[in-house]
Motif scaffolding. Structure first.
Motif, mmCIF file in Angstrom:
data_model
loop_
_atom_site.group_PDB
_atom_site.id
_atom_site.type_symbol
_atom_site.label_atom_id
_atom_site.label_comp_id
_atom_site.label_asym_id
_atom_site.label_seq_id
_atom_site.Cartn_x
_atom_site.Cartn_y
_atom_site.Cartn_z
ATOM 1 N N GLY A 242 1.111 -0.687 -0.058
ATOM 2 C CA GLY A 242 0.376 0.011 -0.390
ATOM 3 C C GLY A 242 0.399 1.561 0.045
ATOM 4 N N PHE A 243 2.334 0.943 -0.193
ATOM 5 C CA PHE A 243 2.966 2.967 0.284
ATOM 6 C C PHE A 243 3.103 2.970 -1.651
ATOM 7 N N SER A 244 2.674 4.508 -1.592
ATOM 8 C CA SER A 244 2.954 5.402 -2.949
ATOM 9 C C SER A 244 3.347 6.212 -2.459
ATOM 10 N N VAL A 245 3.997 6.291 -3.738
ATOM 11 C CA VAL A 245 4.753 8.386 -4.256
ATOM 12 C C VAL A 245 4.310 9.115 -4.757
ATOM 13 N N ILE A 246 3.554 10.170 -4.366
ATOM 14 C CA ILE A 246 2.772 11.152 -5.178
ATOM 15 C C ILE A 246 4.053 12.372 -5.250
ATOM 16 N N ASP A 247 3.139 13.441 -6.351
ATOM 17 C CA ASP A 247 3.476 14.540 -6.413
ATOM 18 C C ASP A 247 4.535 14.679 -6.857
ATOM 19 N N ASP A 248 5.096 13.883 -7.281
ATOM 20 C CA ASP A 248 6.355 13.180 -8.359
ATOM 21 C C ASP A 248 7.612 13.334 -7.105
ATOM 22 N N GLY A 249 7.252 12.977 -6.633
ATOM 23 C CA GLY A 249 8.701 12.759 -5.514
ATOM 24 C C GLY A 249 8.250 13.993 -4.068
ATOM 25 N N LYS A 250 7.027 14.043 -4.056
ATOM 26 C CA LYS A 250 7.115 16.183 -2.854
ATOM 27 C C LYS A 250 5.956 14.824 -1.524
ATOM 28 N N GLY A 251 5.525 13.534 -1.771
ATOM 29 C CA GLY A 251 5.083 13.447 -0.610
ATOM 30 C C GLY A 251 4.788 11.595 -1.457
ATOM 31 N N CYS A 252 3.722 10.807 -0.326
ATOM 32 C CA CYS A 252 4.065 9.845 0.088
ATOM 33 C C CYS A 252 2.454 9.484 0.810
ATOM 34 N N ILE A 253 2.441 8.170 0.185
ATOM 35 C CA ILE A 253 0.795 7.605 1.299
ATOM 36 C C ILE A 253 1.467 6.365 1.386
ATOM 37 N N ILE A 254 1.022 6.551 3.025
ATOM 38 C CA ILE A 254 1.295 5.943 3.734
ATOM 39 C C ILE A 254 0.547 4.612 4.535
ATOM 40 N N PRO A 255 0.656 3.205 4.382
ATOM 41 C CA PRO A 255 -0.554 2.370 5.415
ATOM 42 C C PRO A 255 0.193 2.331 6.622
ATOM 43 N N LEU A 256 -0.668 2.657 7.520
ATOM 44 C CA LEU A 256 -0.450 2.449 9.162
ATOM 45 C C LEU A 256 -0.516 1.246 9.752
ATOM 46 N N ALA A 257 -2.012 1.185 9.860
ATOM 47 C CA ALA A 257 -2.926 -0.201 10.427
ATOM 48 C C ALA A 257 -4.296 -0.971 9.305
ATOM 49 N N ARG A 258 -4.985 -1.303 10.183
ATOM 50 C CA ARG A 258 -5.665 -1.762 10.022
ATOM 51 C C ARG A 258 -7.216 -2.047 10.830
ATOM 52 N N TRP A 259 -7.916 -1.848 10.757
ATOM 53 C CA TRP A 259 -8.728 -2.715 12.118
ATOM 54 C C TRP A 259 -10.402 -2.448 11.304
ATOM 55 N N THR A 260 -11.179 -2.776 12.204
ATOM 56 C CA THR A 260 -12.367 -3.031 11.801
ATOM 57 C C THR A 260 -13.252 -2.124 10.823
ATOM 58 N N GLY A 261 -12.712 -1.296 10.999
ATOM 59 C CA GLY A 261 -12.806 -0.353 9.733
ATOM 60 C C GLY A 261 -12.880 -0.012 8.378
ATOM 61 N N GLY A 262 -11.171 -0.397 8.457
ATOM 62 C CA GLY A 262 -10.580 -0.745 7.358
ATOM 63 C C GLY A 262 -8.970 -0.624 7.685
ATOM 64 N N ASP A 263 -8.626 0.168 6.620
ATOM 65 C CA ASP A 263 -7.303 0.222 6.710
ATOM 66 C C ASP A 263 -7.085 1.570 6.749
ATOM 67 N N ILE A 264 -6.377 2.352 7.564
ATOM 68 C CA ILE A 264 -5.825 3.430 8.213
ATOM 69 C C ILE A 264 -4.670 3.693 7.246
ATOM 70 N N THR A 265 -4.944 4.332 6.513
ATOM 71 C CA THR A 265 -2.874 5.525 5.679
ATOM 72 C C THR A 265 -3.620 7.160 6.614
ATOM 73 N N VAL A 266 -2.174 7.697 6.002
ATOM 74 C CA VAL A 266 -1.945 9.308 6.398
ATOM 75 C C VAL A 266 -0.678 9.332 4.781
ATOM 76 N N GLU A 267 -1.606 10.928 5.035
ATOM 77 C CA GLU A 267 -0.417 11.084 3.518
ATOM 78 C C GLU A 267 0.189 12.661 3.564
#
Length: 334
Positions: A242-267
């Motif tokens: 689930g890790f991905s680089v965004i904005d031409d290397g100026k940011g990323c999306i990181i998967p943090l944890a999984r719970w009953t409501g789904g995956d928690i991510t941070v941009e």
């Protein structure tokens, strides 16, 4: 003149004690000598005619035996009959025998029959009033025993109630003590957290004021971009799911944890001043109810202030995953 062996008893005769054979003995004439030999023949003749005789010792022994039997029966009657027990001996031996002891003498059986013929033992009949009194006494005793047992049971129940009340009071006191201790601990914890937050706020505010005054040149921005690219490469190699680089290397999306409501991510977005002067910014998605975006962002900024000028995303992500797992039971994603 008559001989002494053939003379009948007269007013001049005298009664001899028991055991002295011959019954009435003639009064001795002091002027004449008594023939011992002739008197002995007469005594032996009389003994043969009347059979065995009683002496004083035999009579006393038989009297003792009869009195012992009477005493035994008396004690047994007193033990069996209700009180008071009347005397058991209702007939006593006569003062003198019925038969007069003549010169011919009597046998042992006749003597005992004459002495104790009127002797009798009478066992008293049960008194109905005494029996009723005895029954009433027994009923009263049973009633008193029941009352005593009832009082003892009531006393035991009272002691049990008092013990239960004491235990309840002790439990209530212990519960109140624990509540007060918990409140005290909570107040101390709140005070400690408030102090930490105040210190953090003061530190962040001081750092914000300082970095606003800093002017970035092109060389610093280029160096920051190079550090950002290297950190993204390292993060991509660690977080494969689930890790991905965004904005031409100026940011990323990181998967943090999984719970009953789904995956928690941070941009994550990198400003030009990261990592030299400014922290990255973060936007959390699908976080559990109760998690605060502002608190999590301040956590990111605090982690940056502690390591200004160095890459810090990996350490920060680990700390956020631990927080989500501890407070919301979310499973970390790596």
């Amino acid at each position: 003149s008559e001989s002494e062996g053939e003379r009948e008893p007269s007013e001049q005769g005298e009664i001899l004690p028991f055991g002295f054979e011959g019954g009435y003995a003639p009064r001795q004439d002091k002027t004449k000598a008594v023939d011992p030999a002739g008197r002995g023949k007469r005594l032996r003749k009389n003994q043969k005619e009347r059979g065995p005789t009683l002496d004083a010792g035999d009579v006393v022994a038989q009297l003792a035996d009869v009195k012992g039997v009477a005493y035994t029966l008396d004690q047994q009657a007193k033990a069996d009959a209700p009180p008071p027990v009347p005397d058991l001996i209702v007939g006593l031996p006569p003062a003198v025998p019925k038969k007069k002891i003549r010169g011919t003498g009597v046998t042992d059986h006749e003597l005992v029959s004459d002495l104790f013929g009127e002797f009798s033992i009478k066992v008293p009949k049960a008194d109905p009033h005494a029996e009723a009194a005895k029954r009433r006494a027994e009923e009263e005793r049973e009633k008193a025993e029941q009352e005593r047992a009832k009082r003892e049971l009531e006393a035991q129940e009272q002691r049990a109630k008092e013990a239960a009340a004491a235990r309840a009071a002790a439990a209530a006191a212990e519960k109140e003590r624990r509540r007060l201790e918990a409140e005290q601990e909570q107040r101390q914890k709140d005070a400690a957290e408030a102090q930490v937050r105040a210190e953090l706020e003061a530190k962040l505010e001081a750092h914000r004021s300082e970095r606003d005054r800093v002017k970035l040149d092109k060389a610093t921005v280029a160096a920051n971009r190079q550090a950002q690219a290297e950190e993204l490469d390292a993060m991509e190699s660690i977080f494969t799911e689930g890790f991905s680089v965004i904005d031409d290397g100026k940011g990323c999306i990181i998967p943090l944890a999984r719970w009953t409501g789904g995956d928690i991510t941070v941009e994550i977005s990198f400003p030009d001043g990261y990592p030299s002067t400014a922290p990255p910014t973060a936007i959390f998605r699908n976080i559990p109810m109760g998690a605060d975006q502002i608190t999590l962002r301040e956590h990111l900024e605090s982690a940056f202030v502690d390591q200004v000028g160095e890459p810090m995303l990996y350490e920060w992500v680990l700390s956020i995953q631990e927080l989500l797992e501890a407070e919301f039971e979310a499973e970390p994603i790596s």
